[in-house]
Design a protein around this motif. Structure first.
Motif, PDB file in Angstrom:
ATOM      1  N   ASN A  38     -22.847  34.435 -11.025  1.00 23.32           N
ATOM      2  CA  ASN A  38     -21.832  34.455 -12.074  1.00 23.32           C
ATOM      3  C   ASN A  38     -21.542  33.023 -12.517  1.00 23.32           C
ATOM      4  O   ASN A  38     -21.420  32.118 -11.690  1.00 23.32           O
ATOM      5  CB  ASN A  38     -20.555  35.130 -11.577  1.00 23.32           C
ATOM      6  N   ALA A 344     -17.460  41.606 -24.174  1.00 21.53           N
ATOM      7  CA  ALA A 344     -18.578  41.456 -23.244  1.00 21.53           C
ATOM      8  C   ALA A 344     -19.665  42.457 -23.612  1.00 21.53           C
ATOM      9  O   ALA A 344     -19.383  43.561 -24.089  1.00 21.53           O
ATOM     10  CB  ALA A 344     -18.130  41.679 -21.805  1.00 21.53           C
ATOM     11  N   LYS A 346     -23.465  44.137 -22.106  1.00 22.89           N
ATOM     12  CA  LYS A 346     -24.264  44.305 -20.894  1.00 22.89           C
ATOM     13  C   LYS A 346     -25.593  44.988 -21.201  1.00 22.89           C
ATOM     14  O   LYS A 346     -25.645  45.974 -21.943  1.00 22.89           O
ATOM     15  CB  LYS A 346     -23.505  45.153 -19.865  1.00 22.89           C
ATOM     16  N   ARG A 367     -27.492  42.151 -16.820  1.00 20.50           N
ATOM     17  CA  ARG A 367     -26.875  40.898 -17.254  1.00 20.50           C
ATOM     18  C   ARG A 367     -25.690  41.216 -18.167  1.00 20.50           C
ATOM     19  O   ARG A 367     -25.794  42.055 -19.070  1.00 20.50           O
ATOM     20  CB  ARG A 367     -27.858  40.014 -17.996  1.00 20.50           C
ATOM     21  N   SER A 369     -22.878  39.314 -20.708  1.00 17.61           N
ATOM     22  CA  SER A 369     -22.514  38.106 -21.451  1.00 17.61           C
ATOM     23  C   SER A 369     -21.074  38.237 -21.911  1.00 17.61           C
ATOM     24  O   SER A 369     -20.716  39.214 -22.592  1.00 17.61           O
ATOM     25  CB  SER A 369     -23.437  37.919 -22.661  1.00 17.61           C
ATOM     26  N   ASN A 370     -20.222  37.264 -21.527  1.00 17.19           N
ATOM     27  CA  ASN A 370     -18.801  37.284 -21.868  1.00 17.19           C
ATOM     28  C   ASN A 370     -18.492  36.292 -22.981  1.00 17.19           C
ATOM     29  O   ASN A 370     -19.114  35.234 -23.075  1.00 17.19           O
ATOM     30  CB  ASN A 370     -17.961  36.922 -20.640  1.00 17.19           C
ATOM     31  N   THR A 377     -18.366  41.352 -14.802  1.00 19.38           N
ATOM     32  CA  THR A 377     -19.555  40.946 -14.065  1.00 19.38           C
ATOM     33  C   THR A 377     -20.349  42.171 -13.631  1.00 19.38           C
ATOM     34  O   THR A 377     -19.878  43.311 -13.766  1.00 19.38           O
ATOM     35  CB  THR A 377     -19.191  40.123 -12.815  1.00 19.38           C
ATOM     36  N   LYS A 401     -18.750  33.078 -18.448  1.00 19.75           N
ATOM     37  CA  LYS A 401     -19.788  33.068 -19.476  1.00 19.75           C
ATOM     38  C   LYS A 401     -20.756  34.235 -19.307  1.00 19.75           C
ATOM     39  O   LYS A 401     -20.949  35.027 -20.214  1.00 19.75           O
ATOM     40  CB  LYS A 401     -20.547  31.739 -19.434  1.00 19.75           C
ATOM     41  N   ASN A 402     -21.424  34.307 -18.174  1.00 22.48           N
ATOM     42  CA  ASN A 402     -22.372  35.397 -17.968  1.00 22.48           C
ATOM     43  C   ASN A 402     -22.481  35.745 -16.490  1.00 22.48           C
ATOM     44  O   ASN A 402     -22.054  34.988 -15.612  1.00 22.48           O
ATOM     45  CB  ASN A 402     -23.747  35.058 -18.553  1.00 22.48           C
ATOM     46  N   THR A 404     -25.491  37.669 -13.916  1.00 19.94           N
ATOM     47  CA  THR A 404     -26.845  38.200 -13.817  1.00 19.94           C
ATOM     48  C   THR A 404     -27.111  38.648 -12.385  1.00 19.94           C
ATOM     49  O   THR A 404     -26.725  37.957 -11.434  1.00 19.94           O
ATOM     50  CB  THR A 404     -27.886  37.146 -14.221  1.00 19.94           C
TER      51      THR A 404
END
Length: 414
Positions: A38, A344, A346, A367, A369-370, A377, A401-402, A404
């Protein structure tokens, strides 16, 4: 001879009784190697400072990370151990029970200590089913049904991760009978179990905190399954601790309302999934506030989400994929500008290979992405803990931010 015949008759009678009742032990043992990273990035919290010349900001790390690799349970299906039974009462009536406990089979720390997944007793017949106890809410049932990943593991629904009523205790539910030409549905009411007093003191209040209401109705016939669901959970926000004057001013009634609409269609070569969901979090001043609470700014929030997914059979396995987005409207704005809405997105991709009807290998990558302060997450550690270790000057902050992650594991059901 008569004694022998009597004994045989008694044994036959016992056999008939036992044939009318059954108890089943069932469960899932699911474990996976999982790795999640994260990340949060440095942002200006006020656009007017974006052009500021501040050397102190230059020395800050542009991003911070939190990563963890672990062996964890419930990557494909939630690990559990349960007991269910049914008794034929005659005349088309039957009674049943269902006790289901979560287990953490990766470390063995949690076994049958609680039946928090489900603990119900029911009565069924031509009229449908009446079910009492703790169970999935109607909204959660739709979240699980209309997500190709079943709202489980790192590939699970972003909508369910952002907000969900999940399960509820103290519920009375009614389910429609199954012979309605494909139509199905249920309604649920959860008691708050709060004590009411009369008369109330000057700084006391009654509330319905903990009360729940929900319903789900749908149609399933052939390849099509479509359903809409609604749920409302009442609560309180604010201190509400000492029943003093200031607590009364700060206390708000809250209503968490969720509506969702979902559908699946199975073409044979592929099964499509779609879901739209909306969550409203409403707050209102209690009557005991005597109007003073109107001085407080307490905006309502609304979150909307959608999901599109697919499951494609391939030989002995199935490929799953989904894309989902969640956007939150906080109704927040400053004197100079409107705060951008957090959101976000996903992506998830997974493969399940069935070794048998009960055992499967699987692998999933996902993944998130915020943007604009959203912090969703795929699991793993809290990156904001790492961000809190950095001393920041005024006007800047770290925002998620992201996220994965991947996991691969083994599931066995029984």
């Amino acid at each position: 001879m008569k004694k022998h015949l009597a004994a045989l008759a008694a044994m036959a009678a016992c056999g008939a009784v036992s044939a009318q009742s059954s108890v089943t032990v069932f469960g899932v043992v699911d474990v996976a190697v999982s790795s999640v990273t994260n990340k949060a990035e440095l942002v200006y919290t006020d656009p007017l400072l974006a052009i500021a010349f501040d050397p102190a900001v230059w020395l800050l790390p542009h991003s911070v990370k939190a990563s963890r690799t672990e062996l964890r349970n419930s990557g494909l299906s939630s690990s559990r151990l349960g007991f269910r039974g049914v008794e034929d009462l005659g005349g088309g009536l039957s009674a049943g029970f269902w006790l289901e406990a979560p287990i953490t089979n990766d470390d063995g720390a949690t076994g049958v200590s609680t039946f928090s997944r489900r603990s119900t007793v029911s009565l069924s017949g031509g009229f449908g089913e009446i079910r009492l106890g703790r169970d999935n809410t109607p909204v959660k049932t739709s979240d699980d049904t209309f997500d190709p990943f079943g709202a489980t593991g790192i590939g699970g629904s972003l909508i369910a991760a952002a907000y969900s009523h999940s399960r509820n205790s103290n519920m009375v539910q009614y389910f429609l009978p199954r012979n309605l030409g494909g139509f199905y549905g249920n309604v649920a009411y959860g008691f708050s179990e709060k004590t009411s007093y009369s008369p109330l003191g000057p700084y006391e209040r009654d509330s319905d905190a903990g009360r729940y209401f929900g319903a789900r109705f749908g149609y399933a016939n052939g390849p099509l399954d479509v359903a809409l669901a609604y749920g409302q959970r009442d609560g309180l926000s604010g201190p509400d601790a000492n029943n003093d004057f200031y607590d009364v001013l700060d206390t708000r009634r809250t209503k968490s309302k969720i509506f969702n609409l979902g559908a699946t269609y199975d073409f044979g070569v592929a099964k499509l999934f779609a879901q739209y969901s909306q969550h409203r979090n409403e707050r209102s001043t209690l009557p005991a506030d005597y109007g003073f609470g109107l001085l407080a700014i307490d905006p309502k929030t609304k979150t909307q989400g959608y999901l599109l997914g697919v499951a494609v059979p391939v030989g002995a396995g199935v490929i799953r994929a989904s894309i989902a987005q969640v956007k939150q409207d906080d109704n927040q704005q400053s004197l100079w500008y409107r705060t951008p809405d957090p959101k976000a997105t996903k992506f998830a991709l997974g493969y399940q290979h069935n070794l048998s009807k009960r055992t499967a290998l699987y692998a999933t990558v996902a993944r998130v992405s915020n943007k604009n302060g959203m912090n969703l997450t795929v699991g793993g550690p809290n990156v904001m803990t790492a961000a809190a270790a950095v001393t920041l000057p005024a006007g800047v902050a770290y925002q998620a931010k992201n996220s994965t992650g991947y996991e691969f594991g083994l599931r066995h059901s029984f």
